[in-house]
Write a protein that holds these residues in place. Structure first.
Motif, mmCIF file in Angstrom:
data_model
loop_
_atom_site.group_PDB
_atom_site.id
_atom_site.type_symbol
_atom_site.label_atom_id
_atom_site.label_comp_id
_atom_site.label_asym_id
_atom_site.label_seq_id
_atom_site.Cartn_x
_atom_site.Cartn_y
_atom_site.Cartn_z
ATOM 1 N N UNK A 45 53.741 -8.030 -75.945
ATOM 2 C CA UNK A 45 53.465 -6.984 -75.238
ATOM 3 C C UNK A 45 52.104 -6.744 -74.826
ATOM 4 N N UNK A 46 51.598 -6.725 -73.783
ATOM 5 C CA UNK A 46 50.032 -6.592 -73.286
ATOM 6 C C UNK A 46 50.006 -5.299 -72.830
ATOM 7 N N UNK A 47 49.372 -4.406 -73.791
ATOM 8 C CA UNK A 47 49.077 -2.906 -73.330
ATOM 9 C C UNK A 47 47.882 -3.002 -72.487
ATOM 10 N N UNK A 48 48.112 -1.817 -71.585
ATOM 11 C CA UNK A 48 47.388 -1.611 -70.414
ATOM 12 C C UNK A 48 47.434 -0.159 -69.882
ATOM 13 N N UNK A 49 46.787 -0.111 -68.569
ATOM 14 C CA UNK A 49 46.988 1.209 -67.967
ATOM 15 C C UNK A 49 48.077 1.064 -66.696
ATOM 16 N N UNK A 50 49.037 1.540 -66.907
ATOM 17 C CA UNK A 50 50.096 1.552 -65.735
ATOM 18 C C UNK A 50 49.690 2.494 -64.711
ATOM 19 N N UNK A 51 49.772 1.972 -63.614
ATOM 20 C CA UNK A 51 49.169 2.922 -62.328
ATOM 21 C C UNK A 51 50.249 3.991 -62.154
ATOM 22 N N UNK A 52 51.486 3.848 -62.439
ATOM 23 C CA UNK A 52 52.208 4.919 -62.204
ATOM 24 C C UNK A 52 52.031 6.234 -63.088
ATOM 25 N N UNK A 53 52.004 5.744 -64.300
ATOM 26 C CA UNK A 53 51.464 6.851 -65.307
ATOM 27 C C UNK A 53 50.148 7.442 -65.049
ATOM 28 N N UNK A 54 49.026 6.460 -64.676
ATOM 29 C CA UNK A 54 47.919 7.199 -64.179
ATOM 30 C C UNK A 54 47.974 7.937 -63.081
ATOM 31 N N UNK A 55 48.941 7.863 -61.912
ATOM 32 C CA UNK A 55 48.984 8.571 -60.929
ATOM 33 C C UNK A 55 49.436 10.219 -61.349
ATOM 34 N N UNK A 56 50.639 9.966 -62.308
ATOM 35 C CA UNK A 56 50.948 11.055 -62.638
ATOM 36 C C UNK A 56 50.154 12.067 -63.297
ATOM 37 N N UNK A 57 49.374 11.303 -64.194
ATOM 38 C CA UNK A 57 48.416 12.184 -65.145
ATOM 39 C C UNK A 57 47.290 12.792 -64.196
ATOM 40 N N UNK A 58 46.922 12.036 -63.116
ATOM 41 C CA UNK A 58 45.984 12.383 -62.162
ATOM 42 C C UNK A 58 46.377 13.548 -61.506
ATOM 43 N N UNK A 59 47.589 13.451 -60.999
ATOM 44 C CA UNK A 59 48.084 14.504 -60.176
ATOM 45 C C UNK A 59 48.458 15.913 -61.126
ATOM 46 N N UNK A 60 49.069 15.706 -62.280
ATOM 47 C CA UNK A 60 48.833 17.149 -63.358
ATOM 48 C C UNK A 60 47.481 17.595 -63.363
ATOM 49 N N UNK A 61 46.496 16.570 -63.563
ATOM 50 C CA UNK A 61 45.177 17.368 -63.753
ATOM 51 C C UNK A 61 44.516 17.756 -62.653
ATOM 52 N N UNK A 62 44.807 17.202 -61.268
ATOM 53 C CA UNK A 62 44.286 17.757 -60.363
ATOM 54 C C UNK A 62 44.958 19.214 -59.856
ATOM 55 N N UNK A 63 46.132 19.397 -60.350
ATOM 56 C CA UNK A 63 46.806 20.614 -60.005
ATOM 57 C C UNK A 63 46.314 21.928 -60.858
ATOM 58 N N UNK A 64 45.903 21.363 -62.105
ATOM 59 C CA UNK A 64 45.063 22.237 -63.016
ATOM 60 C C UNK A 64 43.803 22.794 -62.590
ATOM 61 N N UNK A 65 43.073 21.639 -62.298
ATOM 62 C CA UNK A 65 41.662 21.909 -61.918
ATOM 63 C C UNK A 65 41.669 22.642 -60.709
ATOM 64 N N UNK A 66 42.725 22.580 -59.822
ATOM 65 C CA UNK A 66 42.328 23.329 -58.371
ATOM 66 C C UNK A 66 42.597 24.803 -58.496
ATOM 67 N N UNK A 67 43.421 25.111 -59.679
ATOM 68 C CA UNK A 67 43.898 26.582 -59.789
ATOM 69 C C UNK A 67 42.684 27.301 -60.251
ATOM 70 N N UNK A 68 42.756 28.551 -59.284
ATOM 71 C CA UNK A 68 41.614 29.486 -59.599
ATOM 72 C C UNK A 68 41.783 30.536 -60.694
ATOM 73 N N UNK A 69 43.083 30.711 -60.906
ATOM 74 C CA UNK A 69 43.499 31.579 -61.971
ATOM 75 C C UNK A 69 44.917 31.028 -62.694
ATOM 76 N N UNK A 70 45.206 31.298 -63.703
ATOM 77 C CA UNK A 70 46.323 30.692 -64.370
ATOM 78 C C UNK A 70 46.782 31.665 -65.367
#
Length: 286
Positions: A45-70
């Protein structure tokens, strides 16, 4: 500051290639065994950074970062060793209100005594209603810096820190080593979530992130340098983003009769024979 992190990874590789040579209906058992001996070996098994996982992680982070209140509810469950061997599980429940860039309120309802934390961009206040004690200190002008100062002053740390910092992805990506997509779940948070796993620093994380709204619902973390592999689980619910928050929400309203004490680290009160080990840097955990 982040400690930050509630992170996990699951490493698995299951690949088998069977080559079964057939010599027709008269093939002998010996021939079958010879064929099996020629099976291809499973590649490592060759560990690495799966683009699909990174896209999900980036999308979640962007949604949280963009929120003015939470606002959200955080239930943290964590294991501690017991005298019998198997770990005991403890939980806390916190109601969190945040307004970028400089306001935060965390009301921890239980288990254990209620505690309250307020940050209004100028000061931060920790309040223990049952004990009628509170502490106040000057605070820096951002949530990230205030969280760091709260930890440095008195080891106040919130397991959901990575959700409320200014750039959630950056805090994870700085030490991101492995990330991969697992699949979808329909049983967490009463919605469909994408499951990903990743390793950042020395923490192994599995996260359930809403497929549609990109909001995290569960984060499961194990510290890889912990020989007991104790588990930490953060459940996030009751999400509300970008709704108005009352101006007085970030200041305590019930300090009457409470005594003021200084912000101090818990180890300041250690018994004489229970001092911290030498050369231990007191910095926010990752």
């Amino acid at each position: 500051m982040t400690c930050r992190k509630f992170v996990s990874y699951v490493m698995f590789a299951m690949l088998g290639v069977c080559v079964a040579a057939s010599a027709g209906t008269t093939q002998t058992n010996a021939a079958r065994n010879a064929s099996r001996s020629q099976q291809a070996s499973a590649p490592d098994f060759q560990p690495g950074l799966d683009p699909r996982a990174l896209d999900i992680l980036k999308a979640a982070s962007a949604r949280l970062a963009a929120a003015k209140t939470m606002t959200f509810t955080a239930i943290v469950s964590y294991e501690n060793p017991s005298r019998l061997g198997p770990p005991l599980i403890y939980s806390t429940k916190s109601e969190v209100t945040m307004q970028r860039p400089d306001k935060l309120r965390v009301i921890t309802l239980g288990d254990g005594p209620r505690s309250e934390f307020y940050y209004d961009g100028k000061t931060m206040t920790a309040f223990a209603p049952a004990e009628k004690l509170f502490s106040v200190a000057d605070a820096p002008p951002t949530i990230d810096a205030a969280l760091q100062k709260a930890y440095d002053l008195s080891e106040i740390y919130f397991p959901f820190t990575d959700v409320i910092v200014a750039d959630p992805y950056k805090d994870i990506a700085d030490q991101l080593k492995i990330a991969f997509y697992i699949g979808q779940s329909n049983v967490v948070g009463d919605t469909t979530t994408d499951m990903i796993a990743y390793v950042t620093g020395d923490v192994f994380v599995q996260a359930w992130i809403g497929t549609e709204d990109k909001l995290p619902r569960r984060i499961y973390a194990v510290y890889l340098n912990d020989p007991a592999r104790l588990r930490h689980v953060l459940a996030l619910s009751n999400w509300t983003l970008d709704s108005p928050v009352a101006a007085d929400a970030f200041q305590p309203a019930n300090l009457a009769g409470a005594a003021r004490i200084a912000f101090e680290r818990p180890d300041a009160y250690n018994a004489r024979d229970l001092v911290p080990p030498p050369n231990v840097a007191h910095s926010a955990p990752h």
